[in-house]
Design an enzyme around this catalytic site. Structure first.
Site, PDB file in Angstrom:
ATOM      1  N   ASN A   7       0.854  -1.183   0.000  1.00 20.18           N
ATOM      2  CA  ASN A   7       0.000   0.000   0.000  1.00 20.18           C
ATOM      3  C   ASN A   7       0.900   1.247   0.000  1.00 20.18           C
ATOM      4  O   ASN A   7       1.676   1.451   0.941  1.00 20.18           O
ATOM      5  CB  ASN A   7      -0.894  -0.050   1.252  1.00 20.18           C
TER       6      ASN A   7
ATOM      7  N   HIS B  16       0.998   6.198   1.807  1.00 21.54           N
ATOM      8  CA  HIS B  16       1.717   7.164   2.647  1.00 21.54           C
ATOM      9  C   HIS B  16       2.942   7.776   1.980  1.00 21.54           C
ATOM     10  O   HIS B  16       3.512   8.730   2.502  1.00 21.54           O
ATOM     11  CB  HIS B  16       1.993   6.560   4.015  1.00 21.54           C
TER      12      HIS B  16
ATOM     13  N   ARG C   6       3.857  18.766   1.388  1.00 22.15           N
ATOM     14  CA  ARG C   6       4.458  19.968   0.816  1.00 22.15           C
ATOM     15  C   ARG C   6       3.734  20.466  -0.440  1.00 22.15           C
ATOM     16  O   ARG C   6       4.157  21.414  -1.069  1.00 22.15           O
ATOM     17  CB  ARG C   6       5.932  19.693   0.481  1.00 22.15           C
TER      18      ARG C   6
ATOM     19  N   HIS D 218      -5.547   3.636  -1.698  1.00 23.57           N
ATOM     20  CA  HIS D 218      -6.869   4.014  -1.190  1.00 23.57           C
ATOM     21  C   HIS D 218      -7.159   5.452  -1.611  1.00 23.57           C
ATOM     22  O   HIS D 218      -6.508   6.385  -1.142  1.00 23.57           O
ATOM     23  CB  HIS D 218      -6.844   3.887   0.346  1.00 23.57           C
TER      24      HIS D 218
ATOM     25  N   ARG E 138      -9.232   8.192  -0.976  1.00 28.48           N
ATOM     26  CA  ARG E 138     -10.194   8.615   0.047  1.00 28.48           C
ATOM     27  C   ARG E 138     -11.046   9.769  -0.446  1.00 28.48           C
ATOM     28  O   ARG E 138     -10.624  10.544  -1.302  1.00 28.48           O
ATOM     29  CB  ARG E 138      -9.453   9.054   1.312  1.00 28.48           C
TER      30      ARG E 138
ATOM     31  N   ARG F 250      -6.749  12.728   0.943  1.00 29.14           N
ATOM     32  CA  ARG F 250      -5.647  13.130   1.831  1.00 29.14           C
ATOM     33  C   ARG F 250      -4.309  12.521   1.411  1.00 29.14           C
ATOM     34  O   ARG F 250      -3.272  13.019   1.774  1.00 29.14           O
ATOM     35  CB  ARG F 250      -5.967  12.762   3.277  1.00 29.14           C
ATOM     36  N   HIS F 251      -4.347  11.424   0.668  1.00 31.98           N
ATOM     37  CA  HIS F 251      -3.070  10.902   0.154  1.00 31.98           C
ATOM     38  C   HIS F 251      -3.149  10.660  -1.359  1.00 31.98           C
ATOM     39  O   HIS F 251      -2.765  11.538  -2.128  1.00 31.98           O
ATOM     40  CB  HIS F 251      -2.530   9.701   0.959  1.00 31.98           C
TER      41      HIS F 251
ATOM     42  N   GLU G 201      -8.581   0.558  -3.018  1.00 29.30           N
ATOM     43  CA  GLU G 201      -9.433   0.579  -1.828  1.00 29.30           C
ATOM     44  C   GLU G 201     -10.390   1.739  -1.971  1.00 29.30           C
ATOM     45  O   GLU G 201      -9.978   2.865  -2.298  1.00 29.30           O
ATOM     46  CB  GLU G 201      -8.587   0.757  -0.570  1.00 29.30           C
TER      47      GLU G 201
ATOM     48  N   THR H   6      -7.021   6.471  10.135  1.00 32.06           N
ATOM     49  CA  THR H   6      -6.847   5.381   9.180  1.00 32.06           C
ATOM     50  C   THR H   6      -8.111   4.539   9.239  1.00 32.06           C
ATOM     51  O   THR H   6      -9.031   4.862   9.985  1.00 32.06           O
ATOM     52  CB  THR H   6      -5.584   4.549   9.520  1.00 32.06           C
ATOM     53  N   THR H   7      -8.176   3.482   8.439  1.00 29.03           N
ATOM     54  CA  THR H   7      -9.385   2.660   8.417  1.00 29.03           C
ATOM     55  C   THR H   7      -9.435   1.846   9.705  1.00 29.03           C
ATOM     56  O   THR H   7      -8.738   0.845   9.842  1.00 29.03           O
ATOM     57  CB  THR H   7      -9.379   1.752   7.173  1.00 29.03           C
TER      58      THR H   7
ATOM     59  N   GLU I 255     -10.905  -9.338   2.888  1.00 29.47           N
ATOM     60  CA  GLU I 255      -9.646  -9.005   3.551  1.00 29.47           C
ATOM     61  C   GLU I 255      -9.963  -8.839   5.029  1.00 29.47           C
ATOM     62  O   GLU I 255     -10.806  -8.004   5.396  1.00 29.47           O
ATOM     63  CB  GLU I 255      -9.042  -7.721   2.967  1.00 29.47           C
TER      64      GLU I 255
ATOM     65  N   HIS J 131      -3.524  -4.613   7.725  1.00 36.68           N
ATOM     66  CA  HIS J 131      -3.633  -3.451   8.610  1.00 36.68           C
ATOM     67  C   HIS J 131      -2.737  -3.623   9.836  1.00 36.68           C
ATOM     68  O   HIS J 131      -2.867  -4.577  10.586  1.00 36.68           O
ATOM     69  CB  HIS J 131      -5.064  -3.173   9.087  1.00 36.68           C
ATOM     70  N   GLY J 132      -1.839  -2.676   9.979  1.00 40.65           N
ATOM     71  CA  GLY J 132      -0.983  -2.646  11.166  1.00 40.65           C
ATOM     72  C   GLY J 132       0.094  -3.720  11.180  1.00 40.65           C
ATOM     73  O   GLY J 132       0.678  -3.988  12.236  1.00 40.65           O
TER      74      GLY J 132
ATOM     75  N   HIS K 170       1.728   1.301   5.863  1.00 44.52           N
ATOM     76  CA  HIS K 170       2.313   2.338   6.700  1.00 44.52           C
ATOM     77  C   HIS K 170       3.699   1.956   7.221  1.00 44.52           C
ATOM     78  O   HIS K 170       4.643   2.743   7.153  1.00 44.52           O
ATOM     79  CB  HIS K 170       1.364   2.659   7.863  1.00 44.52           C
TER      80      HIS K 170
HETATM   81  N1  PXP Z   1      -5.693  -3.165   3.849  1.00 44.01           N
HETATM   82  C1  PXP Z   1      -6.685  -2.252   3.918  1.00 44.01           C
HETATM   83  C2  PXP Z   1      -8.023  -2.633   3.400  1.00 44.01           C
HETATM   84  C3  PXP Z   1      -6.441  -0.955   4.428  1.00 44.01           C
HETATM   85  O1  PXP Z   1      -7.433  -0.058   4.476  1.00 44.01           O
HETATM   86  C4  PXP Z   1      -5.138  -0.635   4.849  1.00 44.01           C
HETATM   87  C5  PXP Z   1      -4.851   0.738   5.385  1.00 44.01           C
HETATM   88  O2  PXP Z   1      -5.219   1.694   4.523  1.00 44.01           O
HETATM   89  C6  PXP Z   1      -4.137  -1.602   4.739  1.00 44.01           C
HETATM   90  C7  PXP Z   1      -4.446  -2.859   4.261  1.00 44.01           C
HETATM   91  C8  PXP Z   1      -2.725  -1.318   5.103  1.00 44.01           C
HETATM   92  O3  PXP Z   1      -2.616  -1.035   6.463  1.00 44.01           O
HETATM   93  P1  PXP Z   1      -1.252  -0.468   7.012  1.00 44.01           P
HETATM   94  O4  PXP Z   1      -1.009   0.818   6.331  1.00 44.01           O
HETATM   95  O5  PXP Z   1      -1.498  -0.341   8.485  1.00 44.01           O
HETATM   96  O6  PXP Z   1      -0.198  -1.493   6.692  1.00 44.01           O
END
Ligand code: PXP
Length: 252
Positions: A10, A13, A21, A46, A48, A52-53, A73, A103-104, A154, A197-198, A220
């Site tokens: 992903n 970020h 900037r 993603h 959004r 924002r990104h 996403e 975040t989600t 997922e 995620h995470g 992230h």
């Molecule tokens: N999968 C989904 C569906 C997400 O929304 C996100 C965060 O945007 C991620 C994976 C990745 O999560 P992370 O950035 O915490 O690794």
């Protein structure tokens, strides 16, 4: 048989840093190209509602710059559906979205939103886009996802990741067990399970060892590590840890 485990990176970020900037650097497209060079299996982005990104024009540029499948996403809205249909990504992962969240934060309530999701899932599928729903690892959500015709789910690993950060080993194990059981059930139901995620170097292995999972989406942490070691090295290291976990078949 243990199936191969794909790594979707992903790159949101990278765009977060760019947007801080307001210019063009660092470009998420360059990140996508690096992910392709080091053997990542897909790009996740993603778009959004508040941009924002990732921004609209990034999607086309990412698709043009690499042959990797794009996993878009998106929130379940008419605006995002139109964008998905215009870009035709390989896959669309429907996520819950709140403007005020950082975040989600949780999974999609597929069961509660069934009627809102149904036409969106069908339009995406009709246009050849693989549909994934980002849900908590629960039987109720999984069954709804299957009924809606999602080919992929997922599982949200945020609770597992938080438990680890809190040093709560019991909750971490409980979450892991829940994700493993739901991944097995998903396969039995004919739905392909992914997770994300995470996830970090520290917590990825027990998740990667779940044999039924076909893909992890990680963002992230990899972008954060890239600041110190470069994106190439960060993706390589994550890939190595995932492979080690698979080879060990879940044994520590
Ligand atoms: N999968 C989904 C569906 C997400 O929304 C996100 C965060 O945007 C991620 C994976 C990745 O999560 P992370 O950035 O915490 O690794």
């Amino acid at each position: 048989m243990i199936r191969p485990l794909r790594l979707g990176v992903n790159i949101d970020h990278v765009a977060t840093i760019r947007n801080a900037r307001g210019g063009d650097h660092p470009d998420p497209v360059r990140a996508a190209q690096i992910v392709a060079q080091v053997g990542g299996d897909g790009i996740t982005a993603h778009l959004r509602e508040d941009r924002r990104h990732i921004r609209d024009d990034d999607l086309k540029r990412i698709q043009a710059a690499t042959n990797l499948p794009l996993n878009l996403e998106m929130a379940a809205t008419e605006e995002m559906l139109a964008i998905a249909l215009a870009h035709k990504p390989h896959a669309a992962c429907i996520v819950p979205e709140k403007r005020e969240e950082r975040t989600t934060e949780g999974g999609l309530d597929a069961a509660g939103l069934h009627n809102q999701l149904a036409p969106i899932v069908w339009k995406l599928r009709d246009n050849g886009i693989r549909v994934s729903l980002f849900i908590e690892a629960s039987e109720r959500q999984l069954e709804t996802a299957q009924r809606l015709g999602a080919e992929v789910v997922e599982f949200h690993t945020g609770e597992y990741a938080h438990a680890g950060l809190d040093g709560d080993a019991e909750r971490e194990m409980r979450e892991l067990d829940r994700i493993a059981r739901m991944a097995a059930l998903a396969v039995d139901m004919g739905v392909e399970p992914h997770a994300g995620h995470g996830l970090t170097y520290e917590n990825v292995k027990p998740i990667a060892a779940i044999a039924q999972l076909a893909e992890l989406n990680i963002g992230h942490y990899l972008v954060g590590e890239a600041v110190f070691v470069g994106l190439e090295e960060a993706v390589r290291r994550m890939r190595t840890l995932m492979d080690e976990a698979r080879d060990q078949g879940g044994k520590p």
